[in-house]
Structures are given as structure tokens and as C-alpha cells.
Design an enzyme around this catalytic site. Structure first.
Site, PDB file in Angstrom:
ATOM      1  N   ASP A 229       0.804  -1.215   0.000  1.00 48.70           N
ATOM      2  CA  ASP A 229       0.000   0.000   0.000  1.00 48.70           C
ATOM      3  C   ASP A 229       0.843   1.273   0.000  1.00 48.70           C
ATOM      4  O   ASP A 229       2.067   1.222   0.183  1.00 48.70           O
ATOM      5  CB  ASP A 229      -0.957  -0.005   1.209  1.00 48.70           C
TER       6      ASP A 229
ATOM      7  N   ASP B  54      -7.315  -2.494  14.292  1.00 43.49           N
ATOM      8  CA  ASP B  54      -8.712  -2.760  13.917  1.00 43.49           C
ATOM      9  C   ASP B  54      -8.834  -3.991  13.013  1.00 43.49           C
ATOM     10  O   ASP B  54      -9.876  -4.236  12.427  1.00 43.49           O
ATOM     11  CB  ASP B  54      -9.324  -1.529  13.229  1.00 43.49           C
TER      12      ASP B  54
ATOM     13  N   HIS C 172      -7.076  -4.556  10.251  1.00 40.43           N
ATOM     14  CA  HIS C 172      -6.829  -4.367   8.822  1.00 40.43           C
ATOM     15  C   HIS C 172      -5.543  -5.055   8.368  1.00 40.43           C
ATOM     16  O   HIS C 172      -4.616  -5.267   9.151  1.00 40.43           O
ATOM     17  CB  HIS C 172      -6.854  -2.878   8.404  1.00 40.43           C
TER      18      HIS C 172
ATOM     19  N   GLU D 103      -9.576  -1.738   5.427  1.00 40.55           N
ATOM     20  CA  GLU D 103     -10.200  -1.445   6.716  1.00 40.55           C
ATOM     21  C   GLU D 103     -11.437  -2.330   6.919  1.00 40.55           C
ATOM     22  O   GLU D 103     -11.945  -2.906   5.953  1.00 40.55           O
ATOM     23  CB  GLU D 103     -10.600   0.038   6.747  1.00 40.55           C
TER      24      GLU D 103
HETATM   25  C1  GLP Z   1      -0.287   0.269   8.476  1.00 40.05           C
HETATM   26  C2  GLP Z   1      -0.015  -0.603   7.257  1.00 40.05           C
HETATM   27  C3  GLP Z   1      -0.288  -2.071   7.539  1.00 40.05           C
HETATM   28  C4  GLP Z   1       0.345  -2.468   8.854  1.00 40.05           C
HETATM   29  C5  GLP Z   1      -0.270  -1.655   9.967  1.00 40.05           C
HETATM   30  C6  GLP Z   1       0.235  -2.025  11.340  1.00 40.05           C
HETATM   31  O1  GLP Z   1      -1.579   0.710   8.589  1.00 40.05           O
HETATM   32  N1  GLP Z   1      -0.803  -0.197   6.138  1.00 40.05           N
HETATM   33  O2  GLP Z   1       0.215  -2.844   6.469  1.00 40.05           O
HETATM   34  O3  GLP Z   1       0.176  -3.832   9.084  1.00 40.05           O
HETATM   35  O4  GLP Z   1       0.038  -0.302   9.717  1.00 40.05           O
HETATM   36  O5  GLP Z   1       1.406  -1.333  11.616  1.00 40.05           O
HETATM   37  P1  GLP Z   1       2.351  -1.539  12.854  1.00 40.05           P
HETATM   38  O6  GLP Z   1       3.188  -2.713  12.525  1.00 40.05           O
HETATM   39  O7  GLP Z   1       3.142  -0.272  12.909  1.00 40.05           O
HETATM   40  O8  GLP Z   1       1.487  -1.734  14.033  1.00 40.05           O
END
Ligand code: GLP
Length: 265
Positions: free
Chosen positions: A67, A136, A138, A143
Site C-alpha cells: 500500500d 482494527d 486491517h 479497513e
Molecule cells: C499500516 C499498514 C499495515 C500495517 C499496519 C500495522 O496501517 N498499512 O500494512 O500492518 O500499519 O502497523 P504496525 O506494525 O506499525 O502496528
């Protein structure tokens, strides 16, 4: 789904790194799906370390990131392209032209989704997809309520995700509210998926993904549909699971088989 619960975040990174290295040893020109966020940073650091020790090469590999924020150019310090360059690509022997991150600043971001899908298809599909998980539930930026049949497209971020990710932006910076993300159907087409989670703040999302119903309300529950999905957790992120004794038992059996006969995974 294979559930691997380890004691520490470092062990999670090493275990995920073993899987990436095995994949590249089996098929040096593998197509890797990569994730951003804090969780996989330790994995990338471990891969860099192993690369410097001559244990893994990315020379023939291709990567696709999940993404990118809409409107951020690749040079923006908060863009996921910039992040990936700095946490991995600049430190290993990968050909930069084979590293792909959706273009958040594409002249027509709506067309970027199908174009990205076409690039993945032209590369032969993703062999191994790394995922993190949002609080959440995702994956990528899919989402809650994202269609389980979704493809790469623009998504509006939830308030919770915007808040979770605000730590990367300085107060005076405008934080994007839109992102372009691989869809859930896109992710599920990967031949193998590894989801990593660490920290107690992920415990609820992990429990919903692994033991909850398959539901668009927890996009990570889509892994229940995948025949080769591994979830690698540290103890705190696994703390809301009900079947930990069983997962630990299975892991001990598998590790014992791997010790005796070599690792078939
Ligand atoms: C972002 C990314 C996700 C990732 C999520 C969790 O929103 N788009 O791909 O898994 O964050 O991130 P973290 O590892 O910093 O908790």
C-alpha cells in the site's frame, strides 16, 4: 492456518526471516509481497544482517508493497516508498527497478489499482506475502467492511488507523486520509502468506483474525481462507487467543519433525 507463538518480538522477526530466506533459497527470483508499519522493521533488519553475512541475496527477486498513501510522492519522508528504501531496499542487493510500491501520486490514482494488479500478474504473482495487522484488524489498508473480494484500489482510512499512524507524522504535517492498497482478493492470491504481530495492543485483532468468524469486520480473518497462511506472534500479541496450548503443542511437534527430517516448510 499455522499459528506460531514465540516469546519475543526478536524471535518473531527471526522466524519470519527464516521463511523469507528459505523462499529465496528455493526460488532466487521469487516475488515477495512486503508490508510497512513498525512490526516488519525487525524482519527487514534481520534480512539486512543475513545479507551482509552472505546468507541471502535479493539479486533476482521482485517485490510488491501492499500500500501507499494517496498524494504522497515517493520522495516524501512519510511515504511508504521512502520507508521501504530506507528500511530495506538501500541495504540489500535488490534491483531497484524490481521493487514496486503503488504510486500514491499517480496522475489518476483510480487507474493505479488495475495498473498495479497488471504488474503483479506480469511478474507471475506473489510467492510469499508478508503482512502486519492493524489494531482494527486491517491488512494492507483494507479497513473493516472491506470486501473480501476486493482488488487494489483506494480506501478511506478509519479514524483509528489515522490515529495509530499519527506517530509517524509531525503535528504540523497534514496526514493523508486515503490510501491505495492491494485488495483482500489480491492478497489471498499469494502462494504463501506470513502475518506477523507483536505487542499486546494487537491481541484483540489477532484473536478476531485467528479464532473469530470469517468476516469483513476483521479483514485479517481472510487468512482463514488461505491454504498456506502462517501467523507468527509474540506472547503478548497472542494473549487473547483461547487455543494457545494447542498451537504450542502443534509447533513443538512440527519443530521436532523438522529437527529429525529437515524442514519441509
Ligand atoms: C499500516 C499498514 C499495515 C500495517 C499496519 C500495522 O496501517 N498499512 O500494512 O500492518 O500499519 O502497523 P504496525 O506494525 O506499525 O502496528
Amino acid at each position: 492456518m499455522e499459528i506460531v507463538i514465540l516469546e519475543t518480538a526478536e524471535q518473531v522477526a527471526r522466524r519470519a526471516s527464516d521463511m523469507v530466506c528459505r523462499q529465496l533459497a528455493r526460488k532466487p527470483d521469487s516475488v515477495l509481497g512486503l508490508a510497512t508499519g513498525s512490526t516488519p522493521v525487525a524482519l527487514y533488519a534481520e534480512l539486512i544482517r543475513r545479507h551482509h553475512h552472505g546468507e541471502v541475496s535479493f539479486r533476482a527477486a521482485t517485490t510488491f508493497n501492499l500500500d501507499e498513501y494517496v498524494d504522497l510522492p515517493p520522495t516524501h519522508p512519510q511515504s511508504y516508498r521512502h520507508f521501504m528504501d530506507h528500511v530495506l531496499f538501500h541495504h540489500v542487493d535488490i534491483d531497484p527497478s524490481r521493487t514496486h510500491v503503488p504510486r500514491g501520486d499517480a496522475p489518476n490514482p483510480v487507474q493505479e489499482g488495475p495498473a498495479y494488479e497488471a504488474l503483479i500478474a506480469a511478474a507471475g504473482g506473489i510467492d510469499l506475502q508478508i503482512l502486519g495487522i492493524g489494531t482494527d484488524g486491517h491488512v494492507g489498508f483494507n479497513e473493516p467492511t472491506s470486501s473480501l473480494a476486493s482488488r487494489t484500489r483506494i480506501k478511506t482510512l478509519t479514524r483509528q488507523t489515522v490515529e495509530d499512524n499519527s506517530r509517524f507524522f509531525s503535528p504540523e504535517e497534514e496526514q493523508p486520509l486515503l490510501a491505495i492498497t492491494m485488495g483482500i482478493a489480491t492478497i489471498l492470491e499469494a502462494r504463501r502468506i506470513v502475518l506477523m504481530a507483536t505487542g499486546v495492543n494487537k491481541a484483540g485483532a489477532v484473536a478476531a483474525a485467528v479464532e473469530g468468524p470469517l468476516s469483513a469486520m476483521c479483514p485479517a480473518s481472510c487468512l482463514q481462507l488461505h491454504p498456506k497462511a502462517t501467523v507468527i506472534l509474540d506472547r503478548p500479541s497472542a494473549s487473547a487467543l483461547r487455543q494457545t496450548d494447542y498451537y504450542d503443542w502443534v509447533l513443538r511437534q512440527q519443530d521436532e519433525i523438522a529437527r529429525r527430517h529437515g524442514d519441509p516448510r
